[in-house]
Design a protein around this motif. Structure first.
Motif, short mmCIF file in Angstrom:
data_model
loop_
_atom_site.label_atom_id
_atom_site.label_comp_id
_atom_site.label_asym_id
_atom_site.label_seq_id
_atom_site.Cartn_x
_atom_site.Cartn_y
_atom_site.Cartn_z
N LEU A 53 0.50 -7.18 15.79
CA LEU A 53 1.60 -6.11 15.81
C LEU A 53 0.67 -5.00 15.00
O LEU A 53 0.41 -3.85 15.36
N THR A 54 -0.04 -5.43 13.97
CA THR A 54 -0.92 -4.74 13.04
C THR A 54 -1.95 -4.06 13.86
O THR A 54 -2.08 -2.94 13.82
N ALA A 55 -2.54 -4.81 14.67
CA ALA A 55 -3.80 -4.23 15.36
C ALA A 55 -3.40 -3.43 16.40
O ALA A 55 -3.66 -2.21 16.72
N ASP A 56 -2.00 -3.67 17.12
CA ASP A 56 -1.42 -2.71 17.99
C ASP A 56 -1.01 -1.35 17.46
O ASP A 56 -1.28 -0.28 17.90
N ILE A 57 -0.54 -1.38 16.14
CA ILE A 57 -0.07 -0.20 15.31
C ILE A 57 -1.36 0.51 15.10
O ILE A 57 -1.51 1.91 15.45
N ASP A 58 -2.51 -0.05 14.58
CA ASP A 58 -3.69 0.51 14.23
C ASP A 58 -4.26 1.10 15.54
O ASP A 58 -4.76 2.37 15.56
N ALA A 59 -4.47 0.47 16.73
CA ALA A 59 -4.86 1.17 18.04
C ALA A 59 -3.90 2.62 18.24
O ALA A 59 -4.66 3.43 18.29
N TRP A 60 -2.78 2.59 18.05
CA TRP A 60 -1.87 3.64 18.59
C TRP A 60 -2.09 4.78 17.56
O TRP A 60 -2.38 5.72 17.89
N ALA A 61 -2.16 4.30 16.28
CA ALA A 61 -2.59 5.52 15.22
C ALA A 61 -3.85 5.91 15.74
O ALA A 61 -4.02 7.18 15.17
N GLU A 62 -5.01 5.30 15.74
CA GLU A 62 -6.10 5.69 16.30
C GLU A 62 -6.37 6.66 17.43
O GLU A 62 -6.75 7.74 17.42
N THR A 63 -5.51 6.30 18.45
CA THR A 63 -5.22 7.16 19.51
C THR A 63 -4.72 8.55 19.20
O THR A 63 -5.11 9.48 19.60
N HIS A 64 -3.84 8.46 18.22
CA HIS A 64 -2.86 9.70 17.73
C HIS A 64 -3.67 10.34 16.59
O HIS A 64 -3.26 11.41 16.18
N GLN A 65 -4.84 9.83 15.99
CA GLN A 65 -5.58 10.28 14.99
C GLN A 65 -4.62 10.31 13.79
O GLN A 65 -4.52 11.27 13.11
N THR B 255 -2.74 7.90 10.08
CA THR B 255 -2.77 6.89 9.50
C THR B 255 -1.68 5.86 9.92
O THR B 255 -0.98 5.87 10.60
N ARG B 256 -2.01 4.62 9.43
CA ARG B 256 -1.26 3.48 9.83
C ARG B 256 0.15 4.00 9.45
O ARG B 256 1.23 3.31 10.18
N SER B 257 0.60 4.05 8.03
CA SER B 257 1.60 4.48 7.61
C SER B 257 2.35 5.65 8.45
O SER B 257 3.42 5.39 8.78
N ASP B 258 1.68 6.64 8.76
CA ASP B 258 2.17 7.48 9.60
C ASP B 258 2.76 7.07 11.05
O ASP B 258 3.74 7.40 11.66
N ALA B 259 2.09 6.29 11.48
CA ALA B 259 1.99 5.57 12.87
C ALA B 259 3.32 4.74 12.85
O ALA B 259 4.19 4.93 13.90
N ILE B 260 3.44 3.94 11.54
CA ILE B 260 4.68 2.95 11.60
C ILE B 260 5.88 3.84 11.52
O ILE B 260 7.00 3.65 12.29
N SER B 261 5.87 4.82 10.73
CA SER B 261 7.03 5.93 10.72
C SER B 261 7.36 6.45 12.03
O SER B 261 8.63 6.49 12.17
N ARG B 262 6.38 7.06 12.83
CA ARG B 262 6.51 7.47 14.07
C ARG B 262 7.27 6.51 15.21
O ARG B 262 8.04 7.02 15.80
N LEU B 263 6.52 5.48 14.98
CA LEU B 263 7.03 4.35 15.85
C LEU B 263 8.38 3.87 15.96
O LEU B 263 9.26 3.84 16.66
N LEU B 264 8.87 3.96 14.23
CA LEU B 264 10.01 3.36 14.07
C LEU B 264 11.01 4.65 14.44
O LEU B 264 12.25 4.41 15.21
N ALA B 265 10.74 5.75 14.27
CA ALA B 265 11.54 6.89 14.57
C ALA B 265 11.67 7.06 16.14
O ALA B 265 12.98 7.25 16.58
N ILE B 266 10.77 6.85 17.04
CA ILE B 266 10.78 6.75 18.38
C ILE B 266 11.64 5.70 19.04
O ILE B 266 12.62 5.80 19.54
#
Length: 132
Positions: free
Chosen positions: A39-51, A53-64
């Motif tokens: 899951l961490t790797a998936d989140i990191d990949a999503w974060a990298e795609t959206h340029q 951080t991991r923290s921001d990615a987790i926040s955005r994914l939770l909001a979505i």
């Protein structure tokens, strides 16, 4: 009271039972979560795609995710009319289908989902029975 860095200290009334400070007005909460390596790797990949951080990615994914799972603001009345039920199903399926599909493919997929596989036609209670 002021601590050494000259920032206001958290009053005792704002402390939770686990002795961590409660979220103060104007401050975002910091939460520790346990994530699997995959899951961490998936989140990191999503974060990298959206340029981001991991923290921001987790926040955005939770909001979505929370936005996607919210119940409708107004619950629809129970449909009892078979035609209305079918129309509602068609509408919902159409919303889920890829909008870039050609119209005939969208129609084929909707019909396949609404009518179901032919091998189950005899089990459907909404179809007339043919006495044989």
């Amino acid at each position: 009271m002021i601590n050494r860095q000259m920032t206001p200290m958290t009053p005792l009334s704002d402390m939770r039972r686990d002795h961590s400070p409660a979220v103060r007005l104007g401050h975002d909460a910091v939460s520790a979560v346990k994530l699997s390596q995959q899951l961490t790797a998936d989140i990191d990949a999503w974060a990298e795609t959206h340029q981001i951080t991991r923290s921001d990615a987790i926040s955005r994914l939770l909001a979505i995710g929370l936005h996607a799972s919210r119940p409708p603001a107004m619950t629809q009345p129970k449909l009892r009319d078979p035609v209305a039920i079918e129309q509602n199903a068609i509408q919902l399926i159409d919303q889920m289908l890829d909008p870039s599909l050609p119209a005939d493919e969208r129609e084929r997929r909707i019909r396949r989902l609404v009518e179901g596989p032919a091998e189950f036609a005899g089990e459907r209670i909404d179809l007339p029975r043919h006495s044989g």
